[in-house]
Design a protein around this motif. Sequence first.
Motif, PDB file in Angstrom:
ATOM      1  N   THR A 134       0.933  -1.184  -0.017  1.00  0.00           N
ATOM      2  CA  THR A 134       0.007  -0.017  -0.117  1.00  0.00           C
ATOM      3  C   THR A 134       0.867   1.243  -0.095  1.00  0.00           C
ATOM      4  N   HIS A 135       1.482   1.356  -1.066  1.00  0.00           N
ATOM      5  CA  HIS A 135       2.708   2.547  -1.248  1.00  0.00           C
ATOM      6  C   HIS A 135       2.064   4.198  -1.431  1.00  0.00           C
ATOM      7  N   HIS A 136       0.714   4.266  -1.235  1.00  0.00           N
ATOM      8  CA  HIS A 136       0.150   5.785  -1.532  1.00  0.00           C
ATOM      9  C   HIS A 136      -0.031   6.411  -0.255  1.00  0.00           C
ATOM     10  N   HIS A 174       1.121   2.628 -11.006  1.00  0.00           N
ATOM     11  CA  HIS A 174       0.895   4.060  -9.983  1.00  0.00           C
ATOM     12  C   HIS A 174       2.391   4.305  -9.454  1.00  0.00           C
ATOM     13  N   HIS A 175       2.667   5.533  -9.635  1.00  0.00           N
ATOM     14  CA  HIS A 175       3.882   5.739  -8.821  1.00  0.00           C
ATOM     15  C   HIS A 175       3.855   5.700  -7.129  1.00  0.00           C
ATOM     16  N   ALA A 176       5.022   5.384  -6.520  1.00  0.00           N
ATOM     17  CA  ALA A 176       5.242   4.830  -5.289  1.00  0.00           C
ATOM     18  C   ALA A 176       5.476   6.113  -4.450  1.00  0.00           C
ATOM     19  N   ARG A 199      -0.745   9.376 -15.051  1.00  0.00           N
ATOM     20  CA  ARG A 199      -1.731   8.636 -14.250  1.00  0.00           C
ATOM     21  C   ARG A 199      -1.450   9.004 -12.635  1.00  0.00           C
ATOM     22  N   TRP A 200      -2.739   8.850 -12.116  1.00  0.00           N
ATOM     23  CA  TRP A 200      -2.816   9.451 -10.717  1.00  0.00           C
ATOM     24  C   TRP A 200      -1.613   8.546  -9.723  1.00  0.00           C
ATOM     25  N   PRO A 201      -0.774   9.265  -8.955  1.00  0.00           N
ATOM     26  CA  PRO A 201      -0.970  10.366  -8.290  1.00  0.00           C
ATOM     27  C   PRO A 201      -0.163  11.547  -9.010  1.00  0.00           C
ATOM     28  N   PHE A 202       0.249  11.387 -10.464  1.00  0.00           N
ATOM     29  CA  PHE A 202       0.691  12.341 -11.389  1.00  0.00           C
ATOM     30  C   PHE A 202       2.022  12.689 -10.763  1.00  0.00           C
ATOM     31  N   THR A 203       2.916  11.978  -9.754  1.00  0.00           N
ATOM     32  CA  THR A 203       4.155  12.240  -9.419  1.00  0.00           C
ATOM     33  C   THR A 203       4.984  11.201 -10.027  1.00  0.00           C
ATOM     34  N   PRO A 218       8.585   6.903 -15.775  1.00  0.00           N
ATOM     35  CA  PRO A 218       7.133   6.842 -16.210  1.00  0.00           C
ATOM     36  C   PRO A 218       7.394   6.458 -17.406  1.00  0.00           C
ATOM     37  N   VAL A 219       6.140   5.354 -17.797  1.00  0.00           N
ATOM     38  CA  VAL A 219       6.178   4.757 -19.210  1.00  0.00           C
ATOM     39  C   VAL A 219       5.146   5.092 -19.783  1.00  0.00           C
TER      40      VAL A 219
END
Length: 390
Positions: A134-136, A174-176, A199-203, A218-219
């Motif tokens: 749960t990396h967000h 999704h980005h960690a 894509r969310w979280p756009f970081t 980012p790919v």
Amino acid sequence: MTSPRTLPLFLGSEIYRGSSYGRWHPLRVPRVSTVMDLARAMDWLPEVQYRTSPRAKPKALRVWHTPAYIAALEQAERDQAVSGAVRERHGLGTVSNPIYPEMFRRPCTAAGASLLAGELLAGGGVIYHPGGGTHHGMPDRAGGFCYLNDPVLAMLSLRRAGARRIAYVDIDAHHADGVEAGFAGDPDTLLISVHEEKRWPFTGKLEEDGGGNCLNLPVPRDLNDSEMAHIREALILPAVAAFGADALVFQCGADAVAEDPLSRLTLSNNAHWDVLRGLMTLNAHRLLVLGGGGYNPWSVGRLWTGIWALLNGHDIPERVTPAAEEVLRALRWENARAGKAPPEHWFTTLRDTPRPGPVRAPVRDRVAHLRRRPAARGFIPREKLRIDMS
């Protein structure tokens, strides 16, 4: 014969079987319980390798999460409601992070397993915790279906148990962002996140290096198996090898496969398995494998069960056992078009058909850009760090 003490451990819990985020939420689907059932149906999960996840105590969570947030999360489960002020401050009671009956106990179980994993790995070994990843989650706020950040808690636990250098590899769609918030600027931690752009979280943009220790890739949409193989061989494995980690945490979110509803990537589960195979060749003293995203019950269950097979050296057969087929045929994906007429191979196999393709210029160029970073060569330049880790 291998001693039972050297066998990989599977951390699971029955709380996942009866717990859902709600009828319309992406996490209404069974995931961890499916992996537990499939692994047993394949005769891959003897009791000696299974450990029930403990539930983390509030005090243990405060090693990273704020006391006010933990108190609000506990209260939200008791009341099954939150005030507007709590929703605004802590992100609880939103569409993404809804109120549901086990909203404190379930994430505390995932957190408890991750904290325990760090302790159990003090002397080395391999642990699989599919309920983790749960990396967000942020210190004071829920985000992206994540009420707590168990990867951060796991890494802090590993550090307390003697791990000196930790490499974290995340191939969720999704980005960690929460893990980066926890460890950006730590010269003894390497963070690699491969995620879908825009894509969310756009970081996690290509130029965001967290002060020097983060490799964010980012790919583009439609990422295929050949492109992930290039990323694996040209970036992930060389960077982790050069870093010389004595603990490796791999977050293998299953939402980057083609059938997942929350990404536009087109990997097969072979891509995830091949990343794990490569990481296992690096012989890190401690290996912790976490779950993560994934919202198609068949693709998640098949992929994550294959992860457990690889950790144990089991061959993945062309067809699952009759008992495993029963597990797969019993799954339901309510309120989803793909759940109305699942393809036959979702019931009978674990392995997807490979999805190769061209390695596009944006992928090659971004990998080449990151390879020029000091962090990709095992050197985290301390003079760049945004925080003092002394």
